[in-house]
Design a protein around this motif. Structure first.
Motif, PDB file in Angstrom:
ATOM      1  N   GLU A 107      27.051 -24.961 -24.077  1.00  0.00           N
ATOM      2  CA  GLU A 107      28.203 -24.064 -23.887  1.00  0.00           C
ATOM      3  C   GLU A 107      27.794 -22.628 -24.185  1.00  0.00           C
ATOM      4  O   GLU A 107      26.922 -22.380 -25.022  1.00  0.00           O
ATOM      5  CB  GLU A 107      29.342 -24.457 -24.848  1.00  0.00           C
ATOM      6  N   ASP A 108      28.460 -21.688 -23.494  1.00  0.00           N
ATOM      7  CA  ASP A 108      28.232 -20.267 -23.756  1.00  0.00           C
ATOM      8  C   ASP A 108      28.809 -19.872 -25.113  1.00  0.00           C
ATOM      9  O   ASP A 108      29.942 -20.235 -25.432  1.00  0.00           O
ATOM     10  CB  ASP A 108      28.914 -19.418 -22.680  1.00  0.00           C
ATOM     11  N   VAL A 109      28.029 -19.128 -25.875  1.00  0.00           N
ATOM     12  CA  VAL A 109      28.460 -18.685 -27.200  1.00  0.00           C
ATOM     13  C   VAL A 109      28.192 -17.179 -27.324  1.00  0.00           C
ATOM     14  O   VAL A 109      27.167 -16.684 -26.857  1.00  0.00           O
ATOM     15  CB  VAL A 109      27.689 -19.445 -28.313  1.00  0.00           C
ATOM     16  N   ASP A 110      29.134 -16.459 -27.950  1.00  0.00           N
ATOM     17  CA  ASP A 110      28.947 -15.027 -28.228  1.00  0.00           C
ATOM     18  C   ASP A 110      28.087 -14.857 -29.472  1.00  0.00           C
ATOM     19  O   ASP A 110      28.343 -15.489 -30.496  1.00  0.00           O
ATOM     20  CB  ASP A 110      30.303 -14.351 -28.506  1.00  0.00           C
ATOM     21  N   ARG A 111      27.100 -13.981 -29.372  1.00  0.00           N
ATOM     22  CA  ARG A 111      26.222 -13.705 -30.524  1.00  0.00           C
ATOM     23  C   ARG A 111      25.899 -12.223 -30.583  1.00  0.00           C
ATOM     24  O   ARG A 111      26.082 -11.494 -29.615  1.00  0.00           O
ATOM     25  CB  ARG A 111      24.894 -14.466 -30.355  1.00  0.00           C
ATOM     26  N   PHE A 112      25.357 -11.786 -31.720  1.00  0.00           N
ATOM     27  CA  PHE A 112      24.766 -10.451 -31.779  1.00  0.00           C
ATOM     28  C   PHE A 112      23.516 -10.446 -30.903  1.00  0.00           C
ATOM     29  O   PHE A 112      22.804 -11.454 -30.812  1.00  0.00           O
ATOM     30  CB  PHE A 112      24.379 -10.090 -33.211  1.00  0.00           C
ATOM     31  N   GLU A 113      23.238  -9.276 -30.317  1.00  0.00           N
ATOM     32  CA  GLU A 113      22.057  -9.180 -29.465  1.00  0.00           C
ATOM     33  C   GLU A 113      20.787  -8.987 -30.289  1.00  0.00           C
ATOM     34  O   GLU A 113      19.723  -9.514 -29.984  1.00  0.00           O
ATOM     35  CB  GLU A 113      22.230  -7.999 -28.492  1.00  0.00           C
ATOM     36  N   PHE A 114      20.933  -8.219 -31.368  1.00  0.00           N
ATOM     37  CA  PHE A 114      19.773  -7.879 -32.206  1.00  0.00           C
ATOM     38  C   PHE A 114      20.013  -8.377 -33.630  1.00  0.00           C
ATOM     39  O   PHE A 114      21.105  -8.185 -34.180  1.00  0.00           O
ATOM     40  CB  PHE A 114      19.583  -6.357 -32.237  1.00  0.00           C
ATOM     41  N   VAL A 115      19.020  -9.011 -34.202  1.00  0.00           N
ATOM     42  CA  VAL A 115      19.104  -9.351 -35.622  1.00  0.00           C
ATOM     43  C   VAL A 115      17.795  -9.021 -36.322  1.00  0.00           C
ATOM     44  O   VAL A 115      16.720  -9.085 -35.729  1.00  0.00           O
ATOM     45  CB  VAL A 115      19.426 -10.851 -35.887  1.00  0.00           C
ATOM     46  N   LYS A 116      17.938  -8.641 -37.586  1.00  0.00           N
ATOM     47  CA  LYS A 116      16.777  -8.506 -38.463  1.00  0.00           C
ATOM     48  C   LYS A 116      17.096  -9.324 -39.707  1.00  0.00           C
ATOM     49  O   LYS A 116      18.188  -9.173 -40.279  1.00  0.00           O
ATOM     50  CB  LYS A 116      16.583  -7.034 -38.821  1.00  0.00           C
ATOM     51  N   ILE A 117      16.176 -10.211 -40.073  1.00  0.00           N
ATOM     52  CA  ILE A 117      16.404 -11.026 -41.276  1.00  0.00           C
ATOM     53  C   ILE A 117      15.229 -10.864 -42.236  1.00  0.00           C
ATOM     54  O   ILE A 117      14.111 -10.536 -41.830  1.00  0.00           O
ATOM     55  CB  ILE A 117      16.563 -12.536 -40.962  1.00  0.00           C
ATOM     56  N   SER A 118      15.518 -11.068 -43.510  1.00  0.00           N
ATOM     57  CA  SER A 118      14.450 -11.257 -44.474  1.00  0.00           C
ATOM     58  C   SER A 118      14.501 -12.720 -44.893  1.00  0.00           C
ATOM     59  O   SER A 118      15.565 -13.353 -44.829  1.00  0.00           O
ATOM     60  CB  SER A 118      14.611 -10.326 -45.677  1.00  0.00           C
ATOM     61  N   TYR A 119      13.352 -13.276 -45.261  1.00  0.00           N
ATOM     62  CA  TYR A 119      13.296 -14.694 -45.599  1.00  0.00           C
ATOM     63  C   TYR A 119      12.027 -14.958 -46.406  1.00  0.00           C
ATOM     64  O   TYR A 119      11.202 -14.061 -46.597  1.00  0.00           O
ATOM     65  CB  TYR A 119      13.308 -15.553 -44.328  1.00  0.00           C
ATOM     66  N   GLN A 120      11.888 -16.182 -46.873  1.00  0.00           N
ATOM     67  CA  GLN A 120      10.677 -16.592 -47.579  1.00  0.00           C
ATOM     68  C   GLN A 120       9.952 -17.680 -46.793  1.00  0.00           C
ATOM     69  O   GLN A 120      10.581 -18.430 -46.040  1.00  0.00           O
ATOM     70  CB  GLN A 120      11.039 -17.105 -48.979  1.00  0.00           C
TER      71      GLN A 120
END
Ligand code: CO
Length: 174
Positions: A107-120
């Motif tokens: 199914e089509d879902v709305d999302r942000f186009e750009f993401v920046k994450i920090s993680y380990q």
């Protein structure tokens, strides 16, 4: 070793996963098993809760933009993302998503186009990653799992109702 994937509407998919504090052998075994499980189902991403472990752990198996061209070892392309946090997100896009916990539904879902994450990573070292392509979608889909959300919950009321009806009919709800 592969593990069994939890299928919607199993209540465990609603759990808020907990932060990882021990970067030990049991975490490494979990990551290895998640990789095997994801690959065995041809998935591009898997959250630990999908194999019943409520920890903030993801594996993602798509090439990182511009970095992994020409490599032929899928395992090297696999991102292991632990305790992810959004640092930035903006724009909007629509993408047709699927999920190993809701097999055969797209199914089509709305999302942000750009993401920046920090993680380990599996050793607890900190990293950042940013993307405005398919990886950005997968990251958002998988982080939703850590917060107890499945993509079909983002559908409009009408589409959701239609999904639930068809899901019931398909016999996947016991
Ligand atoms: Co999913």
């Amino acid at each position: 070793m592969t593990r069994e994937i939890i299928i919607y509407p199993d209540k465990r998919l609603k759990l808020i996963s907990e932060e990882v504090t021990q970067f030990d052998e049991s975490l490494h075994n979990l990551l290895d098993d998640m990789y095997d499980t994801m690959v065995s189902k041809n998935g591009v991403g898997l959250a630990a809760i999908q194999v019943g472990v409520p920890k903030r752990v993801l594996v993602i198996n798509i090439p990182i933009k511009d970095e992994d061209q020409g490599r032929d070892q899928p395992r090297e392309n696999t991102l292991e993302i632990i305790n992810p946090v959004f640092e930035e997100r903006h724009g909007s896009t629509v993408f047709q998503e699927g999920c190993l916990s809701v097999p055969s539904v797209y199914e089509d879902v709305d999302r942000f186009e750009f993401v920046k994450i920090s993680y380990q990573d599996r050793h607890g070292n900190r990293h950042e990653i940013e993307n405005d392509d398919f990886l950005a979608i997968v990251i958002q889909h998988e982080i939703d799992h850590l917060d107890g959300k499945v993509f079909i919950e983002k559908l409009s009321f009408i589409k959701r109702k239609k999904f639930e009806k068809e899901w019931k009919k398909s016999g996947k709800i016991k």
